[in-house]
Design a protein around this motif. Structure first.
Motif, short mmCIF file in Angstrom:
data_model
loop_
_atom_site.label_atom_id
_atom_site.label_comp_id
_atom_site.label_asym_id
_atom_site.label_seq_id
_atom_site.Cartn_x
_atom_site.Cartn_y
_atom_site.Cartn_z
N HIS A 6 0.84 -1.19 0.00
CA HIS A 6 0.00 0.00 0.00
C HIS A 6 0.88 1.24 0.00
N CYS A 7 0.50 2.21 -0.80
CA CYS A 7 1.25 3.47 -0.90
C CYS A 7 1.34 4.13 0.47
N GLY A 11 -2.44 5.14 0.10
CA GLY A 11 -2.98 3.83 0.44
C GLY A 11 -3.33 2.97 -0.77
N HIS A 12 -3.13 3.48 -1.99
CA HIS A 12 -3.41 2.72 -3.21
C HIS A 12 -2.45 1.53 -3.30
N GLN A 13 -2.93 0.39 -3.82
CA GLN A 13 -2.06 -0.77 -3.95
C GLN A 13 -1.12 -0.58 -5.13
N ILE A 14 0.19 -0.76 -4.89
CA ILE A 14 1.21 -0.63 -5.92
C ILE A 14 2.18 -1.80 -5.81
N HIS A 15 2.99 -2.00 -6.82
CA HIS A 15 3.97 -3.08 -6.78
C HIS A 15 5.05 -2.74 -5.76
N GLU A 16 5.58 -3.76 -5.09
CA GLU A 16 6.54 -3.54 -4.01
C GLU A 16 7.84 -2.88 -4.47
N THR A 17 8.18 -2.96 -5.75
CA THR A 17 9.42 -2.37 -6.23
C THR A 17 9.25 -0.95 -6.75
N ALA A 18 8.01 -0.43 -6.73
CA ALA A 18 7.77 0.91 -7.25
C ALA A 18 8.44 1.95 -6.35
N PRO A 19 9.29 2.83 -6.92
CA PRO A 19 9.94 3.85 -6.10
C PRO A 19 8.98 4.96 -5.68
N CYS A 24 -0.35 9.15 -6.57
CA CYS A 24 -0.11 10.41 -5.86
C CYS A 24 1.34 10.89 -5.95
N GLY A 25 2.25 10.03 -6.40
CA GLY A 25 3.65 10.43 -6.56
C GLY A 25 4.48 10.38 -5.29
N ALA A 26 3.93 9.85 -4.21
CA ALA A 26 4.65 9.80 -2.93
C ALA A 26 5.81 8.81 -3.01
#
Length: 137
Positions: A6-7, A11-19, A24-26
């Protein structure tokens, strides 16, 4: 196997490797830390929810649902709502959001009418729904 987290911002679900979060760009990692993991045991920080915004936590949703149900429904449908089970953070299923929406619609219909018995029934249903959300496991 693909793991999602979760971001830290929305709180949006994203892939674990996303920087960063595509929504939202956080940034997802702090200096000196690896990627965050979802459904992992929580560390003993000041808040058991970590960096999840207060309005995405169950206690805030229940309070909003009791005070102004339409706002709670909008927040519930605009992202994930989180709650703790032991030391694990989980999200509310879609069925809980549907039940909240139906109870809110029932309440708004009752408030538009003149039948006091129906208004009382809708109010008690609202309170029952809030209790159900607060004790959900």
């Amino acid at each position: 196997m693909t793991n999602f987290v979760h971001c830290r911002g929305c709180g949006h679900q994203i892939h674990e490797t996303a920087p960063t979060c595509p929504r939202c760009g956080a940034p997802q990692t702090l200096a000196g830390q690896g990627p965050a993991t979802a459904q992992a045991p929580l560390s003993g920080g000041p808040s058991p929810y970590g960096s999840i915004p207060w309005f995405r936590q169950r206690w805030a949703l229940v309070c909003m649902f009791l005070v102004f149900p339409p706002a709670a429904v909008v927040i519930a449908w605009s992202g994930e709502i989180y709650y703790l089970v032991g030391t694990t953070i989980k999200t509310f299923p879609k069925s809980a959001k549907i039940i909240m929406t139906v109870i809110t619609a029932l309440l708004l219909i009752a408030l538009a009418g003149d039948d006091e018995a129906f208004q009382g029934f809708a109010g008690m249903t609202l309170i029952g729904g809030a209790v159900g959300l607060s004790i959900r496991k």
